[in-house]
Design a protein around this motif. Structure first.
Motif, short mmCIF file in Angstrom:
data_model
loop_
_atom_site.label_atom_id
_atom_site.label_comp_id
_atom_site.label_asym_id
_atom_site.label_seq_id
_atom_site.Cartn_x
_atom_site.Cartn_y
_atom_site.Cartn_z
N LYS A 16 48.09 -6.44 38.10
CA LYS A 16 47.95 -6.20 39.54
C LYS A 16 46.75 -6.92 40.14
N HIS A 57 43.40 -2.50 51.76
CA HIS A 57 44.73 -2.61 51.17
C HIS A 57 45.72 -3.13 52.20
N ARG A 94 43.88 -5.56 39.83
CA ARG A 94 43.27 -4.36 40.42
C ARG A 94 41.86 -4.16 39.88
N SER A 103 51.00 1.60 42.46
CA SER A 103 52.01 0.84 43.20
C SER A 103 52.18 -0.53 42.53
N SER A 150 52.16 -2.18 49.63
CA SER A 150 52.90 -1.60 48.50
C SER A 150 54.38 -1.98 48.58
N ASN A 162 52.46 -3.60 43.22
CA ASN A 162 52.18 -4.79 44.02
C ASN A 162 50.96 -5.50 43.44
MG MG Z 1 48.37 0.90 45.45
#
Ligand code: MG
Ligand code: AMP
Length: 354
Positions: free
Chosen positions: A58, A238, A60, A145, A153, A147
């Motif tokens: 991700k 986001h 992330r 999520s 998302s 994405n």
């Molecule tokens: Mg998320």
């Protein structure tokens, strides 16, 4: 890595396909699957390596913890240290469903999963595909999520494919996600439950079950050094499409004329303009791309379409998007939270004509 795409029956998932997805998860792989909120990117929530791979796929930040997904209430006990009374009442009322609760975590949950926190977020989703896959693994499944971090998302398998193809083992296509906005997150570790992220289960709905519920004040305004959101992920901008998003507030007529005016300004500068409208107003705008979120009186429709539309503006190469706004209460709170983030909290007031 080649990402396998399978199509599954969303109401009665085929057992062989469920088994195939569960096997990958049990072996430490990553599988994206539909839930009733948005598509989740699943990995074994008790396996640090699998969780690390989720963060990598991700892009992330590793301080943004993952939510563990379970498929029956009995799977909660082993991953938490205690179940507060408010949590018990909330789970009786809203699980399975779009509600995530924060608990003190037990030993077996790795810190990689929780972004280093001593608490763990848990949800019991209601989507038949999510439930079946999680049940077949016998594991709590970490499922952020599905994405790329920072993008809206995913509410369709095609969104997941666009962001994560080649980075994960499998995408399970079970059609469109029903709610289209991420779960409500509520912290039940304190005396009064606190909403850390608004979603389909509203403050009012929870109050009818447990009495007073508070809202983390940081989710209503732009995060700052003085006001940091309690859910680490909420501090990131986001949900932003590549296009610049501006929210326009005011009464309907004023909003329409303000947006049309702003579109002219942008077009003069050679920008491709977009308007996020609603069913009744979509014929009133002059822009390159006008998309309707749905019927303003049906907020669940607006919520279900929001991320799909943000992605569509990008797909159509729109440079600047102007959006109508919604009341910041009930279900509208979740919609406005995501819209504010998409717009980087940028909004203009439309003045009434004198
Ligand atoms: Mg998320
Ligand atoms: P996502 O899975 O992409 O929907 O994001 C999960 C959200 O849950 C992020 O905003 C996280 O910061 C939040 N979250 C997960 N675990 C915790 C926790 N233990 N405490 C507070 N927030 C959490």
């Amino acid at each position: 890595m080649k990402t396998k795409l399978i199509r599954i029956n969303p109401e009665n998932p085929e057992p062989l396909l469920v088994e195939e997805a569960a096997r990958i998860l049990k072996e430490g792989g990553l599988v994206a699957f539909p839930t009733e909120t948005v598509y989740g990117l699943g990995g074994n929530g008790l396996d640090s390596e699998a969780c690390k791979n989720i963060y990598i796929a991700k892009g992330r930040p590793s301080d943004n913890p993952l939510i563990l997904h379970i498929s029956q209430i009995s799977e909660l006990r082993p991953i938490v240290r205690e179940i507060p009374l408010a949590a018990q009442k909330l789970m009786d009322a809203f699980w399975p469903g779009p509600l995530t609760m924060i608990f003190p975590k037990s030993q077996i949950v790795p810190l990689t999963t929780t972004g280093g926190l001593d608490t763990v977020a848990v949800r019991f989703p209601s989507h038949p595909v999510a439930k079946a896959i999680i049940r077949a693994t016998g594991l709590p499944i970490a499922g952020p999520s599905a994405n790329s971090s920072g993008k809206p998302s995913p509410t369709r398998a095609s969104h997941v494919e666009f962001d994560l193809s080649g980075k994960i083992d499998m995408i399970v296509d079970g059609g469109a996600a029903e709610w289209g906005l991420e779960s409500t997150i509520v912290d039940v570790t304190g005396e009064v439950p606190v909403i850390l992220r608004p979603g389909a289960i509203t403050k009012e709905m929870m109050e009818s079950v447990v009495g007073e519920v508070m809202i983390d004040p940081a989710i209503l305004t732009k995060p700052s050094d003085d006001l940091k959101p309690k859910a680490p992920g909420m501090k990131y901008t986001h949900y932003s499409p590549k296009a610049k998003v501006t929210l326009v507030k005011g009464n309907t007529e004023a909003v329409i004329s303000k947006i049309n005016e702003l579109c002219v300004d942008e077009r003069v500068q050679g920008k491709k303009t977009g308007v996020m409208a609603t069913e009744k107003t979509k014929g009133c705008y002059h822009a390159d791309v006008i998309l309707s979120l749905g019927d303003r009186d049906k907020l669940e429709e607006i919520g279900a379409n929001l991320f799909k539309l943000l992605r569509k503006f990008d797909y159509l190469g729109v440079d600047t998007v102007f959006s109508e706004v919604f009341p910041e209460e009930g279900e509208g709170l979740a919609i406005m939270n995501r819209l504010n983030k998409a717009a980087g909290y940028y909004r203009v007031e439309a003045e009434e004509a004198k």
